[in-house]
Design a protein around this motif. Sequence first.
Motif, mmCIF file in Angstrom:
data_model
loop_
_atom_site.group_PDB
_atom_site.id
_atom_site.type_symbol
_atom_site.label_atom_id
_atom_site.label_comp_id
_atom_site.label_asym_id
_atom_site.label_seq_id
_atom_site.Cartn_x
_atom_site.Cartn_y
_atom_site.Cartn_z
ATOM 1 N N ILE A 1 22.446 17.198 -10.375
ATOM 2 C CA ILE A 1 22.467 17.682 -11.757
ATOM 3 C C ILE A 1 23.447 16.829 -12.554
ATOM 4 C CG2 ILE A 1 22.871 19.644 -13.281
ATOM 5 C CD1 ILE A 1 22.371 21.487 -10.913
ATOM 6 N N TYR B 1 18.175 16.236 -12.212
ATOM 7 C CA TYR B 1 17.926 17.287 -13.214
ATOM 8 C C TYR B 1 19.022 17.175 -14.269
ATOM 9 C CZ TYR B 1 16.393 21.851 -14.968
ATOM 10 O OH TYR B 1 15.883 22.865 -15.744
ATOM 11 N N SER C 1 14.783 19.272 -16.871
ATOM 12 C CA SER C 1 15.995 19.356 -17.676
ATOM 13 C C SER C 1 16.004 20.661 -18.456
ATOM 14 C CB SER C 1 16.077 18.182 -18.657
ATOM 15 O OG SER C 1 15.047 18.276 -19.633
ATOM 16 N N ALA D 1 19.486 26.318 -14.983
ATOM 17 C CA ALA D 1 19.097 25.087 -14.282
ATOM 18 C C ALA D 1 18.917 25.360 -12.796
ATOM 19 C CB ALA D 1 20.158 24.006 -14.501
ATOM 20 N N GLY E 1 23.600 26.410 -17.210
ATOM 21 C CA GLY E 1 23.788 25.859 -15.872
ATOM 22 C C GLY E 1 23.157 26.759 -14.823
ATOM 23 N N VAL F 1 24.852 15.501 -16.626
ATOM 24 C CA VAL F 1 24.975 15.731 -18.064
ATOM 25 C C VAL F 1 25.096 14.358 -18.710
ATOM 26 C CG1 VAL F 1 26.305 16.854 -19.889
ATOM 27 C CG2 VAL F 1 26.185 17.905 -17.605
ATOM 28 N N LEU G 1 21.206 18.531 -17.472
ATOM 29 C CA LEU G 1 21.703 19.802 -17.999
ATOM 30 C C LEU G 1 22.481 19.582 -19.293
ATOM 31 C CD1 LEU G 1 22.522 22.841 -17.784
ATOM 32 C CD2 LEU G 1 24.398 22.099 -16.279
ATOM 33 N N ARG H 1 20.495 15.633 -22.319
ATOM 34 C CA ARG H 1 19.538 14.832 -21.554
ATOM 35 C C ARG H 1 19.211 13.562 -22.341
ATOM 36 N NH1 ARG H 1 14.814 19.144 -22.401
ATOM 37 N NH2 ARG H 1 14.204 18.651 -24.540
#
Length: 347
Positions: free
Chosen positions: A86, A109, A133, A274, A271, A88, A111, A114
């Motif tokens: 994950i 992925y 995302s 996600a 979060g 950012v 978070l 994106r």
Amino acid sequence: MLKTVFFTICLFCLPSVFAKQSIIFINPGHADTNVTGPFWFEVSQLMRDAAKDFDLDLTIHYANRNHIEMKSLVAKALKAKPDMLILVDEKSVLTQQLLSLKHISTPIYFLLNRPSEQELKQLIDHGINIAGSVVPDNKQAGQLLADKLIEQTQHAANIFAINGDYTTHAALDREHGLEQSVQTHDNATITAKTVANWSTTQAYRQGLGYFSHQPSINIVWAANDAMAIGAIAALDELNKRKDVRVGAINWPLRVVAEKIDVTIGGHVTLGAFALVNIYDLLNKHATGPMHHEMAIFSQHNEQTLKLVEQIHSDNLAINFRVFSKAHENPLPFSVESLLLEATKSAL
């Protein structure tokens, strides 16, 4: 006896069958409260709670607002090859890093920030597995905060806008939302604007200058609560606090919320959302779009204050499994649903 021996051999030969699915999250913020506020700490707390519900092995590394450190942590995480990474993508620095690397097998992925659609296409064309995302609708946040502040002003609304930075999608979209609000109110003007890098200290220093030289300012629109507190400190020092309405994005703790006139939040929960999505993706329950933009923001109230207090006390009792597609009757992920689940146990 032979069955027992065979089963034992299988256990040693296939350990991954019983291993937890591994998730690494590179948190761009700090592990605790600091001059930029507790937001990233709270994001991690909610994610840990969701990970427990789904029996996921979640590891969190903190970049402490240092983009060089963040890149280093990403490189190390990719070598560890978790089931999901994950990220950012603040200021698009990670997009460029990922495009410079070869043979990335780990699904990624994004978070809260994106890459743009064009950047996502570049990453996919580069052979990177973009699993999905989730980002908040930051235009909604900026507009909602401005609307609430302007509604509280009976006369001309002269706004001092304090944004977090010049480049992240979150900051730019929040400012765009502010501008949209001003366009719909005849009595509203953005009198001054600045960037304070999400910091209480920088907002305080800049506030002293702006409030001293532009006495018409009667609204402060701040892109996070830490900067709002800095502006309030400057107003207090100049004995002008009673003349200015102050608003911020983020749900702060009560001791901070009581100092700010309007606070808008909810994105701190994404979060956890996600991890709901990632659990569904890894376990073949996912349906619908890969990428989500959530209109998650709402005004801070007594219920959300208690929710934030629970996050900080490590006493959150939300069952995040009810939001998974694997649940018999999955709930939509929203502030209302989260508060309903929390109310069942403690709020």
